[in-house]
Design an enzyme around this catalytic site. Structure first.
Site, PDB file in Angstrom:
ATOM      1  CB  ILE A  80      -0.928   0.040   1.241  1.00  0.00           C
ATOM      2  CG1 ILE A  80      -1.802  -1.213   1.291  1.00  0.00           C
ATOM      3  CG2 ILE A  80      -1.782   1.300   1.247  1.00  0.00           C
ATOM      4  CD1 ILE A  80      -2.711  -1.284   2.510  1.00  0.00           C
ATOM      5  CE  LYS A  98       3.368  -3.694   9.639  1.00  0.00           C
ATOM      6  NZ  LYS A  98       2.496  -4.874   9.491  1.00  0.00           N
TER       7      LYS A  98
HETATM    8  N1  HSE Z   1       2.928  -9.957  10.434  1.00  0.00           N
HETATM    9  C1  HSE Z   1       2.510  -8.794   9.727  1.00  0.00           C
HETATM   10  C2  HSE Z   1       1.026  -8.903   9.415  1.00  0.00           C
HETATM   11  C3  HSE Z   1       3.244  -8.562   8.455  1.00  0.00           C
HETATM   12  O1  HSE Z   1       0.381  -9.877   9.787  1.00  0.00           O
HETATM   13  O2  HSE Z   1       0.497  -7.992   8.812  1.00  0.00           O
HETATM   14  C4  HSE Z   1       4.616  -8.010   8.688  1.00  0.00           C
HETATM   15  O3  HSE Z   1       4.551  -6.736   9.244  1.00  0.00           O
END
Ligand code: HSE
Length: 449
Positions: A145, A214
């Site tokens: 994205i 994030k």
């Molecule tokens: N484990 C993460 C997810 C992906 O399930 O989105 C890597 O950041």
């Protein structure tokens, strides 16, 4: 020819890749299949010249001679035949040292490493500025994205008010299975593990650490502020019960793990930032409520732009490699032009404590089913200035489950309410507190927001 030589615009930009797991392998295969097309579309021919892997003997890359593989990442960074370095190792060290080394050698760097960016991103941005090279990290948050570029370029003039995202595919898969098939958390998680979405130790995903990293990166970009993972208030999905989801449906919500970054005061230049990750009740007519399975989506609210949503694959080899490739083309263009993008280090932001959050809440309380109990419980809410919007009682044998939705209240007040409720003799168990997204339908009854 070097990428900045300018003597031959057709000469390839030579890429050194650090780490060749799922994303590195996908990047190499996308370039094997489509380097000509990328060159035709962008004017940039990318060629992977060196790859650092943990165990050289294990790798067979059809288009890359074994002389291009090494276990020594440092030698890739220093190689004069490498113009741009892609870091796909993960973790903070040695990734941080290698990227600094590459930038000091005048090489732009591309990273997909959320842990690195969420913890020492600002230090790396400062290093990139000093060295006059790019540090690009579109793949570090929400996989395929596009988010960094839309927020920093397309929306560069926009006053971003809030960004809310479903940025962890594993937890969204688990919650979707619980919501659509009525199965329990354990069964849904086991299925996510079988399908390869969840790790054997799923805590980074289910406890919200991945989403928190994030969220820090998103807050940093959205508010041009230095926000680190440790600034993010975090709760995971482990306490969510199928009955919570059932109630959510009855009340018109879906339960989603949200990463929220919002402007919470301060000045235009130095906003106070609130950033958190927690399960939330999302109204069924909100676009994020319809994001199903392992998909991710990021919902942006800007002052002039209004609402925007970006949706797609947040993880996986090829989707993440696609974001890396976009950064590589950008870095190569800038290198050719003898310049860099405009990313700069950011001022440290003031972070609003979670106690100052004002929102509506969902809370369940299991109590003894006898006269006076509801009145005692309601008194505790009232005593802490928490106004009840709706209450439902469900029988549980000799006990009852009370399901509350509050009007907008202060987090510190609802926490004080919970602490006092837990002390009542008639209260058997206080369930999971879930924050509710959306306008309070009768705000006058709650706190003014
Ligand atoms: N484990 C993460 C997810 C992906 O399930 O989105 C890597 O950041």
């Amino acid at each position: 020819m070097t990428a900045d030589g300018g003597d031959d615009p057709q000469a390839p930009v030579r890429v050194g890749v650090l780490g060749c797991g799922t994303v590195g392998g996908a990047l190499i295969s996308i370039l094997d299949e489509g380097a000509d097309e990328v060159a035709a579309r962008t004017g940039i021919r990318l060629e992977v010249t060196r790859v650092a892997v943990r165990n050289v003997a294990r790798y067979r890359l059809p288009t890359l001679g074994s002389d291009r593989l090494t276990h020594d990442a440092h030698s890739v960074v220093c190689d004069p035949d490498v113009d741009v370095v892609v870091e796909l190792i993960g973790g903070i060290e040695p990734a941080r040292t290698l990227l600094v080394e590459a930038m000091r050698a005048g090489k732009p760097v591309v990273s997909a490493n959320k842990e690195l960016l969420a913890n020492v991103g600002n230090e790396l941005l400062a290093e990139a500025e000093r060295a006059g090279v790019d540090l690009l990290y579109e793949a570090a948050v929400a996989g395929a994205i596009p988010l960094v570029r839309p927020l920093t370029e397309s929306l560069a003039g926009e006053r971003i008010l809030r960004v809310m995202g479903i940025v962890n595919g594993t937890t969204n898969f688990v919650l979707t299975r619980m919501s659509e098939d009525g199965i329990g958390y354990g069964e849904a998680l086991a299925e996510a593990q079988r399908l390869g979405y969840a790790e054997r130790d799923p805590s980074a995903d289910v406890e919200g650490y991945d989403a928190a990293a994030k969220a820090a990166i998103i807050a940093g970009i959205a508010f041009n502020a230095d926000v680190v993972a440790g600034d993010v208030y975090r709760e995971g999905i482990t306490g969510i019960d199928p009955s919570d989801i059932e109630f959510a449906h009855r009340l018109g919500y879906e339960v989603k793990l949200l990463a929220v970054a919002e402007r919470a005061g301060g000045s235009a230049a130095r906003p106070v930032v609130a950033v958190r990750v927690h399960p939330a009740m999302v109204p069924r007519d909100h676009p994020l409520a319809g994001v199903r399975g392992s998909y991710n989506a990021v919902f942006i609210e800007g002052e002039a732009s209004g609402e925007l949503m970006l949706y797609g694959r947040g993880a996986g080899g090829r989707p993440t490699a696609s974001a890396v490739l976009g950064d590589l083309v950008d870095a190569a263009h800038n290198l050719r032009a003898g310049g860099r993008g405009r990313a700069a280090p950011r001022a440290r932001s003031e972070i609003r404590p979670i106690d100052e959050l004002e929102t509506q809440y969902y809370l369940t309380i299991d109590v003894e089913d006898r006269p006076g109990v509801l009145a005692a419980v309601a008194t505790v809410f009232g005593g802490h200035r928490v106004s009840i919007r709706s209450m439902e009682q469900v029988g549980l044998g000799g006990e009852a489950r009370l399901v509350f939705i509050t009007h907008t209240a202060l987090e510190a007040d609802i926490q004080a309410t919970i602490s006092e409720l837990a002390l009542l003799e008639s209260v058997e168990r206080v369930g999971k507190l879930i924050r509710v997204i959306g306008p309070d339908p009768d705000a006058a009854s709650g706190r003014a927001t």
